[in-house]
Design an enzyme around this catalytic site. Structure first.
Site, PDB file in Angstrom:
ATOM      1  N   HIS A 100      14.135   4.779   8.843  1.00  0.00           N
ATOM      2  CA  HIS A 100      13.085   4.178   7.998  1.00  0.00           C
ATOM      3  C   HIS A 100      11.725   4.120   8.713  1.00  0.00           C
ATOM      4  O   HIS A 100      10.740   4.657   8.195  1.00  0.00           O
ATOM      5  CB  HIS A 100      13.521   2.797   7.517  1.00  0.00           C
ATOM      6  CG  HIS A 100      12.451   2.035   6.798  1.00  0.00           C
ATOM      7  ND1 HIS A 100      11.871   2.483   5.628  1.00  0.00           N
ATOM      8  CD2 HIS A 100      11.823   0.864   7.105  1.00  0.00           C
ATOM      9  CE1 HIS A 100      10.949   1.619   5.238  1.00  0.00           C
ATOM     10  NE2 HIS A 100      10.895   0.630   6.122  1.00  0.00           N
ATOM     11  N   HIS A 138       6.997  -1.649  12.679  1.00  0.00           N
ATOM     12  CA  HIS A 138       6.612  -2.622  11.634  1.00  0.00           C
ATOM     13  C   HIS A 138       7.710  -3.630  11.281  1.00  0.00           C
ATOM     14  O   HIS A 138       7.413  -4.697  10.746  1.00  0.00           O
ATOM     15  CB  HIS A 138       6.102  -1.907  10.381  1.00  0.00           C
ATOM     16  CG  HIS A 138       7.168  -1.301   9.520  1.00  0.00           C
ATOM     17  ND1 HIS A 138       7.679  -0.035   9.725  1.00  0.00           N
ATOM     18  CD2 HIS A 138       7.825  -1.784   8.433  1.00  0.00           C
ATOM     19  CE1 HIS A 138       8.581   0.229   8.806  1.00  0.00           C
ATOM     20  NE2 HIS A 138       8.700  -0.814   8.008  1.00  0.00           N
ATOM     21  N   GLU A 172      10.227  -8.893  12.450  1.00  0.00           N
ATOM     22  CA  GLU A 172      10.906  -9.549  11.324  1.00  0.00           C
ATOM     23  C   GLU A 172      12.425  -9.475  11.438  1.00  0.00           C
ATOM     24  O   GLU A 172      13.127 -10.431  11.103  1.00  0.00           O
ATOM     25  CB  GLU A 172      10.453  -8.883  10.021  1.00  0.00           C
ATOM     26  CG  GLU A 172      10.872  -9.614   8.770  1.00  0.00           C
ATOM     27  CD  GLU A 172      10.260  -8.946   7.541  1.00  0.00           C
ATOM     28  OE1 GLU A 172      11.027  -8.614   6.628  1.00  0.00           O
ATOM     29  OE2 GLU A 172       9.043  -8.746   7.514  1.00  0.00           O
ATOM     30  N   ASP A 173      12.937  -8.338  11.923  1.00  0.00           N
ATOM     31  CA  ASP A 173      14.387  -8.094  11.871  1.00  0.00           C
ATOM     32  C   ASP A 173      15.109  -8.185  13.219  1.00  0.00           C
ATOM     33  O   ASP A 173      16.333  -8.109  13.254  1.00  0.00           O
ATOM     34  CB  ASP A 173      14.658  -6.696  11.280  1.00  0.00           C
ATOM     35  CG  ASP A 173      14.198  -6.603   9.828  1.00  0.00           C
ATOM     36  OD1 ASP A 173      13.990  -7.659   9.216  1.00  0.00           O
ATOM     37  OD2 ASP A 173      14.040  -5.479   9.321  1.00  0.00           O
ATOM     38  N   ASP A 207       5.289   2.130   3.825  1.00  0.00           N
ATOM     39  CA  ASP A 207       6.581   1.430   3.872  1.00  0.00           C
ATOM     40  C   ASP A 207       7.159   1.296   2.464  1.00  0.00           C
ATOM     41  O   ASP A 207       8.330   1.589   2.210  1.00  0.00           O
ATOM     42  CB  ASP A 207       6.358   0.051   4.506  1.00  0.00           C
ATOM     43  CG  ASP A 207       7.599  -0.824   4.488  1.00  0.00           C
ATOM     44  OD1 ASP A 207       8.693  -0.314   4.795  1.00  0.00           O
ATOM     45  OD2 ASP A 207       7.484  -2.024   4.168  1.00  0.00           O
ATOM     46  N   ASP A 243      -2.022  17.093 -23.616  1.00  0.00           N
ATOM     47  CA  ASP A 243      -2.616  17.306 -22.289  1.00  0.00           C
ATOM     48  C   ASP A 243      -1.596  17.033 -21.192  1.00  0.00           C
ATOM     49  O   ASP A 243      -1.704  16.086 -20.425  1.00  0.00           O
ATOM     50  CB  ASP A 243      -3.870  16.443 -22.106  1.00  0.00           C
ATOM     51  CG  ASP A 243      -3.614  14.962 -22.369  1.00  0.00           C
ATOM     52  OD1 ASP A 243      -2.621  14.660 -23.046  1.00  0.00           O
ATOM     53  OD2 ASP A 243      -4.395  14.130 -21.886  1.00  0.00           O
TER      54      ASP A 243
END
Length: 736
Positions: A61, A86, A90-91, A152, A272
């Protein structure tokens, strides 16, 4: 169980990393490659035990996000490192301080903006809105935080198949509500279009498949039309010595779907389906002249529509977009859009903000409205004291609005959002001018404060020291700056009124023997549709809300009692309480079975019926409302209140009648109404609640409100009605 080949995975990870370095190589400075390698190894180590829902290693990722930053947006080393790292704060166990010491303050600041807020949120707040506001706080210092976030989000949308259905809907709704408009505003048209198409793929899968199939089925015929259309233009451009590329650009699936919905036409009537794009290799000094010469060549061969000429070369859009658009009548009698631009303009159109700065650094680009928009976001961040939810609404309205160009008496150009008024213009000049604005002269004619400005207007503001802002002014303004300055001016007056109103509310609640605790006060706010507690108190103080009506709140509150105990404000608490009542672990509400345990209702805004794809939404004081996933309100609910979304399904149960609506269009004839009502009442035994008929110049237009058992029952009825002689079209609508 899936067998993992560690060697194959390791090889794949290295291939992706080498691809990233290949694309990065042209702009790398001394030491950049080492920093990127260090970031890659840090991310690889931090995420080594983690896997995505699809089962693949998590490192795929951040590598993919970094690749999008380089290849599709054109960002540099700092953004690549930020993309690779990134998710680590957080993880994983890593802290922002670790990032700062290893990679510097710029990377640390970007990652801080991308890291979700943790902890407990106050009742009634929106976690998504709080996180979005936090990200925008960083935008005010470094726009790259948004660009990495868009990369992301794009990769998450591309890999959304592996997520459960409720998560797909939540993420897709957030994307169409905030991130696609944000990509559009930053000039990332390719990313914006892909995000919109992916939203449709996961929210309206059947529609997406049907349009995709029809586009592919007509591809050969469309390519023949493009070649036939372009042939004479290509010959003439070559003869006149122009170095250019001409290509046909298919319309996105989302934009085709939008046109079908807005104009209520089938795919076959969307003419169109493609646009022709002519991209010139031209020097900066002769760009404008060359584009107009090519326009002249195109219109020598094909008749232009004078109402469809768009000149964004002389006056670029606020996001930096430059192009010349015209619509001409093609050889097969169909309108074709032609876009004329240079290679520089095309790169800015595709890569937006990043490309804009690349050309600006070379000294080739004048000041763009893009910087002005970034500055407006900074102002909005500094001036906004509203809740995160209100802030996101405010920000979103700024994202969507097109621009209007207005001149001052001295001839200076001001760019305002479409729909801006004379009062907006006054505040844009200066806060004091706005606060003392009496009216304006537009094109030498006196106009009121709420006069809506048009392109090319020249406006002069009239002021008086005796004039001051009033509550009514908030209805006249479109811009965030004007609204925030008016609110600021009214704040002192409101402060006193709010204090008086609070006293009245608390006194009234005690009179009717209701404990004025925070939960009760918040329910009272929702009951009176106030956006905040201060607004509730203010409305009571000035008499907009009659204090006597608080008694009605007590009566209504006693009706809405739920078998699920406690303060249910989010899906997690609901699942816990619901499992306790059911005696087993369960977080899916089965509609038709659990009415005795949970207070839920079918939402009137979309009238779901069995067979519809649905979800539950936990309201503040009305239990759970059941909505269709394609309800007009579903995008906003899922985007801003994902934590209140409950999984819901229809239970197999005895037949129940559900309200639905049918719109019937046809050619009027004697006996048509009788034939329609026979099908409804006699053949299918359906009860009608109401029927309205309108006939005009031989056209029959009817709305029928009726009760059906489920979606299949409704579809059977639609099929039967479409076979009635004279009926042209039958569509479902919500008879709320």
């Amino acid at each position: 169980m899936q067998v993992v080949d560690a060697e194959v995975e390791k090889k794949e990870i290295l291939n992706k990393y080498r691809k990233l370095l290949r694309y990065s190589k042209p702009f790398l400075k001394d030491g950049d490659a080492k920093l990127i390698k260090k970031a890659f190894n840090t991310s690889l180590e931090a995420h080594k035990e983690m896997r995505r829902k699809s089962g693949e290693p998590y490192i795929f990722h951040p590598l993919a996000v970094a690749q999008i930053c380089v290849e599709e947006i054109g960002l540099g080393t700092t953004s690549i490192i930020s993309a690779l790292l990134h998710d680590v704060v957080e993880d994983t166990e890593m802290e922002l301080e670790d990032i700062k010491s290893e990679f510097g303050p710029k990377v640390s600041k970007i990652i801080d903006g991308l890291t979700k807020i943790s902890g407990v949120f106050e009742y009634g707040s929106s976690q998504q809105a709080e996180n979005f506001r936090k990200m925008l706080l960083t935008l005010s210092q470094d726009v790259r935080v948004i660009l990495v976030k868009l990369a992301d989000r794009l990769h998450n949308m591309r890999t959304l198949e592996s997520m459960p259905r409720n998560k797909q809907l939540k993420i897709a709704s957030e994307t169409i509500y905030l991130y696609a408009p944000l990509a559009h505003r930053l000039g990332l048209y390719a990313i914006k279009s892909e995000l919109e198409d992916l939203y449709l793929k996961f929210s309206e899968a059947d529609v997406f498949r049907e349009i995709s199939f029809k586009i592919n089925a007509t591809k050969d015929a469309r390519n023949r039309s493009i070649r036939r259309f372009m042939a004479p233009i290509q010959r003439e451009l070559k003869a006149q010595g122009y170095d250019c590329i001409i290509k046909g650009r298919p319309k996105s699936i989302f934009s085709i779907w939008n046109k079908m919905k807005k104009q209520e036409i089938p795919f076959e009537q969307v003419y169109d389906l493609f646009a022709i794009r002519i991209i010139l290799n031209s020097d900066l000094a002769s760009e404008k002249a060359d584009c107009w010469k090519v326009y002249s060549i195109v219109t020598d061969f094909y008749q232009p529509n004078p109402d469809r000429l768009r000149d964004w070369i002389s006056t670029p859009k606020a996001n930096g977009y430059e192009s010349l658009h015209t619509t001409v009548m093609g050889p097969n009698g169909q309108w074709v859009e032609v876009q004329i631009r240079t290679q520089r303009m095309d790169e800015i159109a595709e890569k937006g903000y990043a490309a804009h700065w690349k050309y600006k650094d070379n000294g080739n680009s004048p000041e763009s409205g893009l910087e002005q928009w970034i500055n407006r976001v900074r102002d909005l961040m500094e001036q906004s004291d509203s809740s995160a939810r209100e802030f996101v609404d405010d920000f979103r309205s700024n994202l969507f609005s097109e621009e209007v160009f207005v001149f001052t008496p001295k001839g200076d150009l001001k760019i305002l959002p479409n729909g801006a008024t004379a009062l907006d213009f006054a505040f844009d000049i200066h806060t004091e001018v706005g606060e003392h604005c009496l009216g304006a002269k537009v094109n030498s004619r006196l106009v009121p404060l709420n006069y809506v400005l048009h392109n090319g207007d020249q406006a002069e503001i009239l002021t008086s020291n005796k004039q001051k802002p009033t509550e009514g002014w908030l209805k006249y303004v479109k811009t965030t700056k004007a609204r925030s300055k008016i609110k600021e001016a009214l704040k002192e007056e409101e402060k006193q009124a709010t204090a008086n109103g609070k006293e009245i509310v608390f006194r009234k609640l005690k009179q009717i023997k209701v404990d004025p605790n925070p939960e009760t006060i918040n329910h009272l706010r929702a009951f009176f549709n106030a956006k905040s507690l201060n607004e509730l108190y203010y409305k009571v103080s000035v008499g907009i809300i009659d204090p006597k009506d608080i008694k009605k709140f007590k009566e209504t509150r006693s009706i809405h009692k739920t078998g699920v105990k406690g303060n249910i404000s989010d899906a997690t608490t609901f699942a816990r309480e619901f499992s306790r009542l059911k005696g087993k672990k369960q977080d899916i509400l089965f509609i038709g079975e659990d009415m005795d345990k949970v207070d839920y209702k079918l939402s009137r805004c979309c009238n779901p019926i069995p067979g519809d794809d649905v979800f539950g939404f936990i309201t503040v004081n009305e239990g759970i409302k059941i909505h269709r996933t394609n309800c007009p309100n579903s995008i906003e609910l899922m985007s801003n209140y994902g934590y209140r979304i409950v999984k819901a399904k229809w239970a197999s149960q005895k037949e129940t009648a559900f309200l639905a609506g049918l719109k019937i269009i046809g050619t009027d004839r004697v006996g048509l109404i009788n034939d329609v009502t026979k099908v409804i009442s006699d053949e299918l035994k359906v009860n009608m609640r109401s029927i309205t008929i309108d006939t005009d110049t031989g056209i029959f237009d009817g709305n029928i409100s009726l009760y059906v058992n489920d979606k299949l029952h409704l579809e059977l009825l639609i099929n039967k009605l479409e076979k009635v002689n004279g009926v042209v079209k039958v569509t479902r609508y919500d008879p709320a």
